[in-house]
Design a protein around this motif. Sequence first.
Motif, PDB file in Angstrom:
ATOM      1  N   GLU A 351       0.793  -1.238   0.000  1.00  0.00           N
ATOM      2  CA  GLU A 351       0.000   0.000   0.000  1.00  0.00           C
ATOM      3  C   GLU A 351       0.823   1.285   0.000  1.00  0.00           C
ATOM      4  O   GLU A 351       0.380   2.297  -0.545  1.00  0.00           O
ATOM      5  CB  GLU A 351      -0.946   0.009   1.219  1.00  0.00           C
ATOM      6  N   ILE A 352       1.978   1.274   0.637  1.00  0.00           N
ATOM      7  CA  ILE A 352       2.781   2.502   0.729  1.00  0.00           C
ATOM      8  C   ILE A 352       4.153   2.234   0.134  1.00  0.00           C
ATOM      9  O   ILE A 352       4.805   1.239   0.463  1.00  0.00           O
ATOM     10  CB  ILE A 352       2.919   2.965   2.197  1.00  0.00           C
ATOM     11  N   HIS A 353       4.593   3.118  -0.748  1.00  0.00           N
ATOM     12  CA  HIS A 353       5.902   3.000  -1.401  1.00  0.00           C
ATOM     13  C   HIS A 353       6.990   3.385  -0.406  1.00  0.00           C
ATOM     14  O   HIS A 353       6.911   4.437   0.232  1.00  0.00           O
ATOM     15  CB  HIS A 353       5.924   3.940  -2.611  1.00  0.00           C
ATOM     16  N   GLN A 354       8.007   2.541  -0.294  1.00  0.00           N
ATOM     17  CA  GLN A 354       9.084   2.809   0.672  1.00  0.00           C
ATOM     18  C   GLN A 354       9.769   4.159   0.418  1.00  0.00           C
ATOM     19  O   GLN A 354      10.232   4.810   1.354  1.00  0.00           O
ATOM     20  CB  GLN A 354      10.154   1.711   0.598  1.00  0.00           C
ATOM     21  N   ALA A 355       9.838   4.572  -0.854  1.00  0.00           N
ATOM     22  CA  ALA A 355      10.543   5.823  -1.178  1.00  0.00           C
ATOM     23  C   ALA A 355       9.799   7.067  -0.687  1.00  0.00           C
ATOM     24  O   ALA A 355      10.301   8.187  -0.781  1.00  0.00           O
ATOM     25  CB  ALA A 355      10.801   5.915  -2.673  1.00  0.00           C
ATOM     26  N   LYS A 356       8.604   6.869  -0.132  1.00  0.00           N
ATOM     27  CA  LYS A 356       7.897   7.972   0.528  1.00  0.00           C
ATOM     28  C   LYS A 356       8.780   8.576   1.629  1.00  0.00           C
ATOM     29  O   LYS A 356       8.711   9.778   1.915  1.00  0.00           O
ATOM     30  CB  LYS A 356       6.589   7.430   1.129  1.00  0.00           C
ATOM     31  N   GLU A 357       9.586   7.719   2.245  1.00  0.00           N
ATOM     32  CA  GLU A 357      10.458   8.160   3.342  1.00  0.00           C
ATOM     33  C   GLU A 357      11.349   9.334   2.941  1.00  0.00           C
ATOM     34  O   GLU A 357      11.553  10.267   3.727  1.00  0.00           O
ATOM     35  CB  GLU A 357      11.320   6.977   3.803  1.00  0.00           C
ATOM     36  N   PHE A 358      11.846   9.321   1.704  1.00  0.00           N
ATOM     37  CA  PHE A 358      12.712  10.414   1.239  1.00  0.00           C
ATOM     38  C   PHE A 358      11.966  11.756   1.251  1.00  0.00           C
ATOM     39  O   PHE A 358      12.540  12.810   1.525  1.00  0.00           O
ATOM     40  CB  PHE A 358      13.216  10.148  -0.177  1.00  0.00           C
ATOM     41  N   VAL A 403      15.039   7.275 -12.997  1.00  0.00           N
ATOM     42  CA  VAL A 403      13.735   7.942 -12.927  1.00  0.00           C
ATOM     43  C   VAL A 403      13.654   8.949 -14.075  1.00  0.00           C
ATOM     44  O   VAL A 403      14.687   9.417 -14.577  1.00  0.00           O
ATOM     45  CB  VAL A 403      13.523   8.645 -11.568  1.00  0.00           C
ATOM     46  N   ALA A 404      12.417   9.295 -14.445  1.00  0.00           N
ATOM     47  CA  ALA A 404      12.242  10.146 -15.628  1.00  0.00           C
ATOM     48  C   ALA A 404      12.686  11.592 -15.376  1.00  0.00           C
ATOM     49  O   ALA A 404      13.293  12.230 -16.235  1.00  0.00           O
ATOM     50  CB  ALA A 404      10.779  10.119 -16.068  1.00  0.00           C
ATOM     51  N   THR A 412       9.944  13.271  -5.018  1.00  0.00           N
ATOM     52  CA  THR A 412       8.929  12.223  -5.211  1.00  0.00           C
ATOM     53  C   THR A 412       9.199  11.409  -6.476  1.00  0.00           C
ATOM     54  O   THR A 412       8.578  10.364  -6.676  1.00  0.00           O
ATOM     55  CB  THR A 412       7.497  12.807  -5.279  1.00  0.00           C
ATOM     56  N   GLU A 413      10.127  11.863  -7.325  1.00  0.00           N
ATOM     57  CA  GLU A 413      10.522  11.057  -8.490  1.00  0.00           C
ATOM     58  C   GLU A 413      10.960   9.651  -8.066  1.00  0.00           C
ATOM     59  O   GLU A 413      10.794   8.683  -8.803  1.00  0.00           O
ATOM     60  CB  GLU A 413      11.658  11.739  -9.261  1.00  0.00           C
ATOM     61  N   LEU A 414      11.519   9.557  -6.844  1.00  0.00           N
ATOM     62  CA  LEU A 414      12.017   8.250  -6.382  1.00  0.00           C
ATOM     63  C   LEU A 414      10.884   7.247  -6.156  1.00  0.00           C
ATOM     64  O   LEU A 414      11.126   6.052  -6.030  1.00  0.00           O
ATOM     65  CB  LEU A 414      12.845   8.420  -5.099  1.00  0.00           C
ATOM     66  N   GLN A 415       9.665   7.758  -6.108  1.00  0.00           N
ATOM     67  CA  GLN A 415       8.508   6.859  -5.974  1.00  0.00           C
ATOM     68  C   GLN A 415       7.997   6.392  -7.335  1.00  0.00           C
ATOM     69  O   GLN A 415       6.982   5.701  -7.423  1.00  0.00           O
ATOM     70  CB  GLN A 415       7.382   7.571  -5.201  1.00  0.00           C
TER      71      GLN A 415
END
Length: 430
Positions: A351-358, A403-404, A412-415
Amino acid sequence: MRVLAVICAVAIPGRAIAQAPPAAPAQTVLIKAGRLVDGRSQQVQTNVGILVEGERIRAVGPIAQVQGQAANARVIDLSQMTVLPGMIDTHTHLLLQGDITSQEYEDQLLKQSIPYRAILAARNARIALEHGFTAIRDVETEGAMYADVDVKLAVNRGEVPGPRIFASTRAMAPTGMYPIGTPNWEIELPHGVQTVDGADHARLAVREQVQHGADWIKYYSDRRYYFTPDSVLRSWVNFTDEEAKAIVDETHRLGRKVAAHAIGSDGIAAALRAGVNSIEHGDGLTDSLMDAMVKNNVYWVPTVTVGVHVIARGGVWPALVALERRAFGRAVRKGVKIAMGTDVGGFPWTEIHQAKEFEYYVQYGMTPMQAIQSGTSVAAALLGQEQNIGTIAPGFFADLVAVAGDPTRDITELQRVKFVMKGGTVYLSQ
Ligand SMILES: [Zn+2]
């Protein structure tokens, strides 16, 4: 992340890194990177060539120059993208699927077999890899014994896709200080940790966990968090100093490192006295505790994502998020080494992308580049793998993502990772 004792564990130094066995003869690949964030330097480079041979990087430099060394190389064109090192999450629970309530936790430990949980763990390993995490430190199995080591073996042998896994197996807490507890003394329920009492038993438990494949040792330093009127977050300390020092001493003697779950200032202080290598969560960090961490080279793994997720628990939890946010800004200014860690498993992998942490780290006071480094080169250093992963440079494993957009402008690109390579093998290409 558990309700009473909450959250969790650690990984290993200097040991053989997780890696699939080499298959065919070393293939040469030329990656054309439009922009490169190498994980270590502050600059974003443009039009860079990355030459990969087998599972490692052989050369990095201006595209025209690297092209000259890449005569028969297969070309991967990422010239419209930003290439970064594979991300590293230093606080995960492959064997847990969210535990915002005690019920969720107990359902997993009481109603799911360890084989079933291991199947979900293999799925989680794949999610992590496809999200761009090429290495994780998994900080305890929450009652699933040594199943993290089994997942690691399956990944290393190429049976299932997953990141490099630094496993810490069962974690430790004293009798009665970690779930599951029950007023019914007639039945013995499973526990989320290995129960450890006394210094000799602590040393035995470390030896057992290492025997069964632990790369790191994790223990729970505290529980029962509360605020005093001066807004200091206090806690009840689990182990005596003698016990905690025995855990740390034995772990270091066996060439591993120790992660301590420590949320309140008492628990953090006790863990630092024992000599641990990383503080997990650390919401109650005070200025003097931060100074001690800087002096003793102890890393902080903040796990902000799980903290925000468990606000729904009510009680003391919402206040912890605000407290940690203030501590984070001060820690950045003081130069505390902050290694990115999410506590995924304490929230659902699906449910939650780990890269949210960044994203939180940037909101809390890091520059995007600092945030990226916390989840690449700094995390690698915590793992004792600073010569192997977390940086794009010659000699390192070819663990990289693309990432693009430009993550130094929009974290948020990391997500939205579009490309994942681990050890020279492509696992995602969109
Ligand atoms: Zn945890």
